[in-house]
Design a protein around this motif. Structure first.
Motif, short mmCIF file in Angstrom:
data_model
loop_
_atom_site.label_atom_id
_atom_site.label_comp_id
_atom_site.label_asym_id
_atom_site.label_seq_id
_atom_site.Cartn_x
_atom_site.Cartn_y
_atom_site.Cartn_z
N UNK A 280 26.35 50.91 18.26
CA UNK A 280 25.40 50.30 19.19
C UNK A 280 26.06 50.02 20.53
N UNK A 281 27.29 49.53 20.52
CA UNK A 281 27.96 49.18 21.77
C UNK A 281 28.68 50.37 22.41
N UNK A 282 29.04 51.35 21.59
CA UNK A 282 29.78 52.49 22.13
C UNK A 282 28.87 53.63 22.57
N UNK A 283 27.80 53.88 21.82
CA UNK A 283 26.96 55.06 22.07
C UNK A 283 25.49 54.69 22.29
N UNK A 284 24.89 54.06 21.27
CA UNK A 284 23.44 53.86 21.29
C UNK A 284 22.98 52.93 22.40
N UNK A 285 23.73 51.84 22.59
CA UNK A 285 23.35 50.89 23.63
C UNK A 285 23.32 51.51 25.01
N UNK A 286 24.44 52.13 25.45
CA UNK A 286 24.43 52.77 26.77
C UNK A 286 23.36 53.85 26.91
N UNK A 287 23.20 54.69 25.85
CA UNK A 287 22.17 55.74 25.92
C UNK A 287 20.78 55.12 25.98
N UNK A 288 20.53 54.15 25.10
CA UNK A 288 19.22 53.50 25.08
C UNK A 288 18.92 52.80 26.39
N UNK A 289 19.94 52.16 26.98
CA UNK A 289 19.76 51.48 28.26
C UNK A 289 19.32 52.49 29.32
N UNK A 290 19.99 53.65 29.34
CA UNK A 290 19.65 54.68 30.33
C UNK A 290 18.22 55.21 30.10
N UNK A 291 17.87 55.44 28.83
CA UNK A 291 16.52 55.94 28.53
C UNK A 291 15.47 54.92 28.95
N UNK A 292 15.69 53.67 28.54
CA UNK A 292 14.74 52.61 28.89
C UNK A 292 14.62 52.43 30.38
N UNK A 293 15.76 52.46 31.07
CA UNK A 293 15.76 52.30 32.52
C UNK A 293 15.02 53.46 33.18
N UNK A 294 15.24 54.68 32.65
CA UNK A 294 14.58 55.86 33.22
C UNK A 294 13.06 55.76 33.06
#
Length: 646
Positions: A280-294
């Protein structure tokens, strides 16, 4: 005898009997059925049951709206039917057999957010109330806010931030718990996972943009020697929490399959939770943040661009159809992401106006149909419900039934959405929809939003009455005498319509019908004809109000307002349109004697079905229906029924 014994028996018969029920449960207002063959549900008969306020099919379930007394109705239905009720989860699981992959994905999303709605609604009200306390200058306080002028209300405002923060900042905890709960994983692990996404040890998501990369690298990282992981929190973030929640579920399922039961209590939680937190902190969080932000950036850009008025108008108009499909649940995630990224959302105000518009259309129906006591039992509560943010009774009980009020509401909602988008109205939170939605709106946008609310009430109300008057989108709701000039089609007390035989053959009393639903007069009064040829003609001048896709039945409305159902054969809906040829379409005007339909009598009988055809005046409470021929062979030139307006 129970309060709803007769109604439950009638409903059981109308949905196809016990053998047609795969599963049954109920929610706060509705009976939820999973039917083995949804086509066997007789919607016209169900609608005529006094305690039924509407029906619709969604997420593979046939749902019948009962109201606040649904639990009592459900218990009596179980007794009458002998069908053992199942849990909501079991019913939803059974319903998935009727869903495609997109519908299943939407259902999952809805089931994740539905348990969170009470908290989200309360949180929206709290934040809306705090807006009034701390952000609105009051003229009677010399331009000060209430918080600035009162120590007590300042204390109240500070205290209310406690639940407000718990609901919105810690939303990921609710999401990961809800995913674990919905998918059968260990719920406490979902809660722990959510806490690790919003822990005070992490840099708060709201502070990330104000913190330099160098400061994050120095003060907010875990250093594992050969790699580092940022200590970033995901407060109010939706997609990172969802991705982490699903990973936890699938890891737990995987390890439960391979780890021996004797040690599963120790190792399954460990090997499921720790890798998920790290991922969650290494992969999913950053990816999810970018998707949500986009996603939120695209939506926000659309609603703040030079074409925002178009986007706002389209979204405002189409939100109600989204509710029908279930896609509206996706807007909760987008709203939450917009608030997390921009501190406010421009979608929620339009959703509130859509709720208001649906209620306004029903209010117009209440006005147009004033005096219809039976319908008012549905319509008046539906107005109140819609204006408090729950539109299902309004849409499924009234507006979709008549069609034209639903379209009027869509147009009014679209115009209101366009208007508030032009003025960039935004909400600071998600709260109660409808009229109370103003509490979630930014204080500086109150005036424009109020104007938007007026538009959302006035336009649908006026359009609904106009569409009814001119017959636009209006298939089955004739205008009353006082509503139209003398030269237009009218209904009036004493008006009489003669029905000519629509089919050549032997006329017999309705009591001889081989289907008890017709024989007992549940659908209305009339006669039956045993056809001698396969041609169906218009029995009077009027309009086709309903043409079933299977073509086995047709509804007509005479110029005097008599509503007639002609049902060719018994159970012929199962032929799925075979042996039937329609020469008209729904909404067409017809003249007496005009050929409407052809059907193959011999082929229908060879397939094992009766061709006996009931001709029913379905609004028999408004007309006195008298058969003119009891038992005789007739042609299409002979009168068989007379209906007189009461």
């Amino acid at each position: 005898m129970g309060k709803y014994e007769k109604d439950t028996k009638d409903l059981l018969k109308a949905i196809g009997g016990t053998e047609n029920i795969s599963a049954v449960t109920h929610c706060a207002t509705r009976m939820r059925f999973v039917l083995n063959d949804p086509k066997k549900a007789n919607e016209a008969q169900i609608e005529d049951i006094p305690s039924v306020k509407g029906m619709f099919t969604n997420a593979g379930q046939f749902q019948v709206i009962i109201g606040n007394d649904v639990s009592v109705f459900y218990n009596e239905f179980v007794k009458v039917s002998g069908v053992t009720g199942v849990s909501k989860e079991a019913a939803k699981s059974a319903a998935k057999q009727n869903q495609n992959p997109v519908q299943r994905a939407i259902t999952v999303l809805a089931e994740i957010f539905t348990p969170l709605l009470p908290a989200i609604i309360v949180g929206g009200l709290i934040l809306g109330f705090r807006n009034i306390l701390e952000a609105v200058p009051m003229g009677w306080l010399d331009g000060q806010t209430i918080v600035e002028a009162s120590t007590f209300w300042s204390g109240v405002n500070g205290f209310l931030w406690l639940p407000g923060e718990a609901i919105f900042h810690f939303l990921p905890v609710g999401i990961t718990w809800s995913i674990a709960r919905k998918m059968g994983a260990t719920e406490i692990l979902g809660i722990v996972l959510g806490i690790t996404l919003v822990s005070p040890q992490l840099l708060n998501a709201y502070a990330v943009n104000g913190t330099t990369a160098a400061e994050i690298a120095k003060n907010w990282t875990w250093d594992f020697g050969f790699f580092t992981v940022d200590k970033i929190g995901y407060q109010a973030q939706v997609i990172p929490a969802m991705l982490a929640g699903f990973l936890l579920v699938y890891l737990e399922r995987f390890f439960r399959k391979y780890i021996p039961e004797a040690v599963s209590m120790i190792f399954v939680p460990f090997f499921s939770l720790i890798p998920t937190i790290l991922a969650a902190h290494l992969i999913l969080g950053p990816i999810g943040w970018k998707i949500g932000t986009a996603i939120s950036a695209v939506v926000n850009a659309g609603l703040t661009s030079s074409f925002s008025w178009l986007f706002g108008g389209i979204f405002g108009a189409l939100y109600s159809p989204l509710v029908i499909t279930g896609l509206h649940h996706t807007t909760l995630a987008i709203d939450s992401q917009l608030i997390a990224d921009f501190g406010s959302t421009n979608l929620w105000p339009m959703i509130c106006l859509s709720n208001i518009a649906q209620g306004a259309s029903v209010l117009a129906i209440v006005f147009a149909h004033r005096g219809n006591k039976k319908e008012e039992q549905v319509s008046i509560p539906s107005v109140i419900s819609a204006w408090l943010g729950v539109t299902e009774p309004a849409m499924f009980g009234i507006n979709l039934k008549y069609t034209y009020p639903f379209i009027a509401a869509m147009i009014g909602s679209g115009i209101a959405g366009l208007f508030i988008t032009l003025f960039k109205v935004r909400a600071l939170s998600i709260g109660v929809g409808g009229l109370p939605g103003i509490l979630a709106v930014r204080p500086q946008d109150y005036l424009i939003f109020v104007i938007g609310m007026i538009i959302a009430i006035a336009v649908p109300f006026i359009l609904t009455l106009t569409f009814r008057r001119i017959g636009l989108f209006n298939k089955n709701d004739r205008v009353e005498e006082d509503d139209v000039p003398a030269n237009e089609s009218i209904q009036k007390t004493g008006a009489t319509v003669d029905l000519f035989a629509p089919i050549a053959g032997r006329v017999q009393p309705l009591s001889s019908a081989k289907d008890p639903v017709f024989a007992e007069g549940m659908m209305g009064q009339g006669v039956v004809i045993e056809p001698s040829e396969g041609k169906l003609y218009a029995p009077f001048d009027g309009q086709i109000s309903l043409l079933f896709p299977t073509k086995h039945a047709i509804g007509l409305v005479s110029t005097e307002g008599a509503e007639v159902l002609i049902h060719i054969g018994i159970d012929t809906v199962q032929l799925d349109g075979n042996y039937f040829t329609s020469h008209m379409k729904q909404g067409d005007s017809v003249k007496k004697g005009q050929l409407l339909m052809e059907f193959d009598v011999a082929a229908i009988k060879a397939a094992g079905y009766e061709t006996q055809t009931p001709i029913i005046v379905t609004n028999a409470t408004d007309f006195q229906v008298d058969p003119l021929i009891e038992d005789a062979v007739v042609t299409s030139n002979e009168k068989i029924l007379r209906a007189k307006k009461l």
